[in-house]
Each structure stands twice: as structure tokens, then as C-alpha cells.
Design a protein around this motif. Structure first.
Motif, PDB file in Angstrom:
ATOM      1  N   GLY A  76       0.238   0.056   5.460  1.00  0.00           N
ATOM      2  CA  GLY A  76      -0.797   0.727   4.672  1.00  0.00           C
ATOM      3  C   GLY A  76      -0.780   2.214   4.991  1.00  0.00           C
ATOM      4  O   GLY A  76      -0.468   2.620   6.111  1.00  0.00           O
ATOM      5  N   GLY A 143      -3.713   2.231  -1.785  1.00  0.00           N
ATOM      6  CA  GLY A 143      -2.954   1.829  -0.602  1.00  0.00           C
ATOM      7  C   GLY A 143      -3.377   2.431   0.718  1.00  0.00           C
ATOM      8  O   GLY A 143      -2.693   2.260   1.727  1.00  0.00           O
ATOM      9  N   THR A 145      -5.244   2.297   3.944  1.00  0.00           N
ATOM     10  CA  THR A 145      -5.941   1.291   4.756  1.00  0.00           C
ATOM     11  C   THR A 145      -6.624   1.915   5.975  1.00  0.00           C
ATOM     12  O   THR A 145      -7.379   1.240   6.660  1.00  0.00           O
ATOM     13  N   LEU A 384       1.104  -3.017   2.426  1.00  0.00           N
ATOM     14  CA  LEU A 384       1.029  -2.942   0.962  1.00  0.00           C
ATOM     15  C   LEU A 384       2.206  -3.671   0.356  1.00  0.00           C
ATOM     16  O   LEU A 384       3.305  -3.658   0.918  1.00  0.00           O
ATOM     17  N   LEU A 386       4.516  -3.230  -2.841  1.00  0.00           N
ATOM     18  CA  LEU A 386       4.821  -2.238  -3.881  1.00  0.00           C
ATOM     19  C   LEU A 386       5.764  -2.848  -4.905  1.00  0.00           C
ATOM     20  O   LEU A 386       6.721  -3.542  -4.537  1.00  0.00           O
ATOM     21  N   VAL A 403       1.256   0.272  -6.180  1.00  0.00           N
ATOM     22  CA  VAL A 403       0.602  -0.633  -5.221  1.00  0.00           C
ATOM     23  C   VAL A 403       0.093  -1.881  -5.955  1.00  0.00           C
ATOM     24  O   VAL A 403      -0.776  -1.795  -6.824  1.00  0.00           O
ATOM     25  N   GLU A 405      -0.626  -5.030  -4.133  1.00  0.00           N
ATOM     26  CA  GLU A 405      -1.628  -5.673  -3.276  1.00  0.00           C
ATOM     27  C   GLU A 405      -1.796  -4.879  -1.993  1.00  0.00           C
ATOM     28  O   GLU A 405      -0.853  -4.233  -1.527  1.00  0.00           O
ATOM     29  N   VAL A 406      -3.016  -4.945  -1.439  1.00  0.00           N
ATOM     30  CA  VAL A 406      -3.308  -4.270  -0.174  1.00  0.00           C
ATOM     31  C   VAL A 406      -3.864  -5.300   0.802  1.00  0.00           C
ATOM     32  O   VAL A 406      -4.777  -6.063   0.455  1.00  0.00           O
TER      33      VAL A 406
END
Ligand code: NIG
Ligand code: FE
Length: 416
Positions: A76, A143, A145, A384, A386, A403, A405-406
């Protein structure tokens, strides 16, 4: 105890050496073309090539398996420099700048940072909180975190403390780790016009002790700039902050070299930020002093200034981090993908150097290098997915976020 297995990801990560990565190491990134990661209670337990990871006995005791579907997996982002705690945008000022107005001249006439001070002082807590949260939420979706947020739009003790309390509250509410920085010396408030040293006295004798006693900030920062705070005043503030146990940062050589980078080296601060005008001698001095250079290319972009000499800085051994500087004046963006692209295309960093700059080195710049910033055993599983084959997608697919998913500590916190 919860153990999760993430499979089928193209993993890219810096390799932590216990300090920010400089010179050749700035571009040292490990790549597992088909990688996997085992995460236990939010921490990385095993990471590597999928075949190897699956042989590890802990992988026989998995609660949940997640298929990363061949997406690119990177740590992240750590946005290590933001001023996103404000209530009102300054769109008009942006247009004035486009028409030729000078940023410091606007500030001198009581606008710019000072107009944000007026609106922050007047705003109810709920409004300041809601706007800051909006920015932090946007950053998460892009993205980020881990996030640093500075005060600096209060410029009186009560308002500065209020900003820092709201930043602290956000850190407890949002999925991100939030690092608070006290920036009481962001500008001279109108009550002290003509008496900057009296304001420095207030920062040193009242604000810093109050911030430290309440444990409201991890760092203290100063805007060391022509017409704002000079090197002597910046030194007084930073030395006092150090004596109260705060880490040190400095806005140095953003528009003029008034000795900010030299002071950064002399005080061995954690990070010196901007550095658009720094001399080669001072870059070398900072490298020797273990300072990290935090570069903010979205600010140079928005101010239409020459970018910081990032390539030369890497050659001279200064570890480089990049960040958004998200603020209503000099650069309004929460997007680390945008900053990543600028750092590659306009500052000459390689993709791998930009990855290290936006993750591990940025984590060190906020004192969290041991905890986040790379996908290695013992680190938090902040990562992340990508939509690309490699981190190059961040610069290549311009103006769009790849992005998908985080994850924060192994938990999904955003999905597009
Ligand atoms: O990093 N230079 C000082 N602070 C910010 C700008 C803040 C503002 O204009 O509101 C910066 O550029
Ligand atoms: Fe800044």
C-alpha cells in the motif's frame, strides 16, 4: 487467530534493510511472477513464489484463501506528506495563479494559507472532520494505506490542538494508519504581523509543550521559506520540538533556498520536503546526515515550477520518498498513482525507484519503516491489487487509477 492465504499475484516489493534505501538500493525491488502470501492476524508470515509458499507447513492451517487473479500486488502507498485537514478549497486562488499571480504574494496579502486559517478557525469540528475524512477516504481508494496529515491551518494554540485531535480521531476511525505532524509554523498569523519572533516564542513556549503533553503529534514541521520562517526561527522551533521528543521534518527550499536543506542536514531531521531549489552541496550534506528527501512532484506540477532534481539526488545517495502534499493551495490531489506517474515521467525516477519512494522510503519518512512499506515477513499485510502486469501501469495508464482492491492488515478495505 485468523490465517489467510493470498495466491496468484504478481508480487513486487522493496526489500527492507532497516534504513531508507539510497543510491543503487533505491531501485532494488523483488519480484515473484506468480507469488503468494500467508497472512496471520494481519501480519505477513510467509511470502514468495507460490510453489515455495505452498510447501510451508503453516499453509495447511488456512482459514481463508484469496485468489489475486494474476493482478499486480504491491505494498500500500504511504503518503508521507499531506495538509488534507482543511475545510474550504481555494479554487479562485488557483485561477489567479493561472493568470499570473504569485503564491507568496497572495500569502503576503493575507490570502493563501491564511485564508485557509480563517475558514478552519471558524468551522465547527464536525465540518473539519467531515472534509478531512473525505480526503482520507479518496486517498484510500487510490491505494494509500498509511497517511501523514499536518496541522498548520490553526496558527493559534487552541485551533492547532483541535486540528491535531481531529487528525488523531480519523486515525482511530479510518482503516489507514495516520501519522499526525504539528505544523504550527506554517505561516505567520495576522495577529503577529511584524513580530515573527513573538509567534516563534508562542510556538516554542506554548504550542509544542501542549502538543507533546497530550501526545497529539509524532513530528514537528516548519515552513522554512522567504517571507515565512527563516532558518534561525526554524532552528529554534525544531530544536525545541526535539527536546520535547517530537520527530523533525522541514519544508525546505520549496520556492527559495533560504538555508532549509542546510539546516535539515545540520539537525539530522528525519525528512526534508520539497527541495526544488536545493544546492548540490546541501543534497550531499543531507545524504551524509541520514535525511530522507521527500519530493512532491504534484506541487511542482501545479505551481508550474521546475521539478526537484530527483535523478541527481539518487546519484548523490539521498534516499528519496514521494508524496502528494495534498493541500488547497499548491497542489490539490490525494492521488499517489498521479504522483507516481509524475515522478517517473517528469523527475526521471525508474519504476522501481518510484515504487521504493512511494512505499518503504515514505514509511521511514514517517517513522513506520519497521511496520509497513514492504511485503516481507513480519510486516503488516498492507497491499494493493493493480490492474496491470507490473507497477509500470501506475505511470503508463495516465490519469486513471489502476487500483482494483486495497487490503489493510490482510483485510479488504476497498474494492472498485
Ligand atoms: O507544502 N508550503 C507550505 N505548505 C503547503 C501549501 C499549503 C497551502 O497553500 O495551503 C505546501 O506547499
Ligand atoms: Fe507541504
Amino acid at each position: 487467530m485468523i490465517r489467510k492465504l493470498f495466491t496468484n499475484g504478481r508480487i513486487f516489493s522493496p526489500l527492507d534493510q532497516g534504513t531508507p534505501l539510497a543510491g543503487e538500493l533505491q531501485g532494488r525491488v523483488i519480484h515473484f511472477p506468480r507469488g503468494a502470501m500467508c497472512v496471520c492476524n494481519g501480519l505477513i508470515e510467509v511470502v514468495g513464489n507460490e510453489e515455495e509458499v505452498l510447501k510451508n507447513p503453516v499453509c495447511r492451517r488456512i482459514d481463508l484463501e484469496v485468489d489475486c487473479r494474476g493482478y499486480c500486488v504491491i505494498p500500500g502507498f504511504v503518503d508521507c506528506h499531506t495538509h488534507m485537514c482543511f475545510v474550504k478549497r481555494r479554487e479562485e486562488e488557483f485561477v489567479q495563479r493561472l493568470e499570473g499571480a504569485d503564491y507568496l504574494e497572495i500569502l503576503r496579502r493575507g490570502g493563501g494559507i491564511l485564508s485557509s486559517v480563517r475558514t478552519v478557525r471558524e468551522a465547527p469540528d464536525a465540518e473539519l472532520h467531515a472534509m478531512t475524512r473525505r480526503h482520507a477516504r479518496a486517498a484510500l481508494q487510490l491505494g494509500t494505506t498509511t497517511l501523514e496529515i499536518k496541522s498548520g491551518y490553526g496558527l493559534e494554540t487552541a485551533s492547532e490542538l483541535r486540528m491535531l485531535r481531529i487528525i488523531g480521531q480519523l486515525g482511530r476511525e479510518m482503516p489507514q494508519d495516520v501519522v499526525a505532524t504539528f505544523l504550527g509554523a506554517h505561516a505567520l498569523p495576522w495577529e503577529f504581523t511584524g513580530n515573527p519572533d513573538d509567534y516563534v516564542d508562542l510556538v516554542v513556549h506554548e504550542m509544542i509543550p501542549a502538543v507533546a503533553k497530550e501526545g497529539l503529534a509524532r513530528f514537528c514541521d516548519v515552513f522554512c521559506e522567504r517571507g515565512v520562517f527563516d532558518a534561525g526561527q526554524s532552528r529554534r522551533i525544531l530544536e525545541s520540538a526535539r527536546s520535547w521528543g517530537l520527530g523533525l521534518k522541514i519544508h525546505a527550499d520549496e520556492l527559495h533556498d533560504v538555508g532549509g536543506a542546510a539546516l535539515a542536514a545540520d539537525l539530522r531531521v528525519t525528512s526534508a520536503e520539497h527541495l526544488l531549489r536545493s544546492s548540490e552541496a546541501n543534497i550531499r550534506a543531507m545524504a551524509r546526515a541520514g535525511v530522507t528527501g521527500v519530493l512532491l512532484p504534484a506541487t511542482a506540477y501545479s505551481m508550474r515550477k521546475e521539478y526537484a532534481p530527483a535523478r541527481r539526488m539518487v546519484e548523490l545517495g539521498l534516499p528519496i520518498a514521494i508524496a502528494t502534499d495534498c493541500n488547497p493551495g499548491t497542489g490539490y490531489t490525494e492521488s499517489m498513482p498521479f504522483v507516481f506517474g509524475l515522478s517517473v515521467l517528469n523527475m526521471g525516477l525508474s519504476i522501481r525507484e518510484a515504487l521504493v519512494a512511494s512505499t518503504l522510503n515514505a514509511a521511514y519518512a514517517v517513522g513506520l519503516g519497521r511496520k509497513v512499506g514492504s511485503l516481507e515477513v513480519g510486516k503488516q499485510a498492507d497491499f494493493l491489487l493493480l490492474d496491470g502486469d507490473s507497477p509500470a501501469i501506475l505511470a503508463y495508464h495516465a490519469g486513471v487509477s489502476p487500483v482494483v482492491e486495497v487490503y489493510k492488515q490482510g483485510e479488504p478495505v476497498y474494492s472498485c
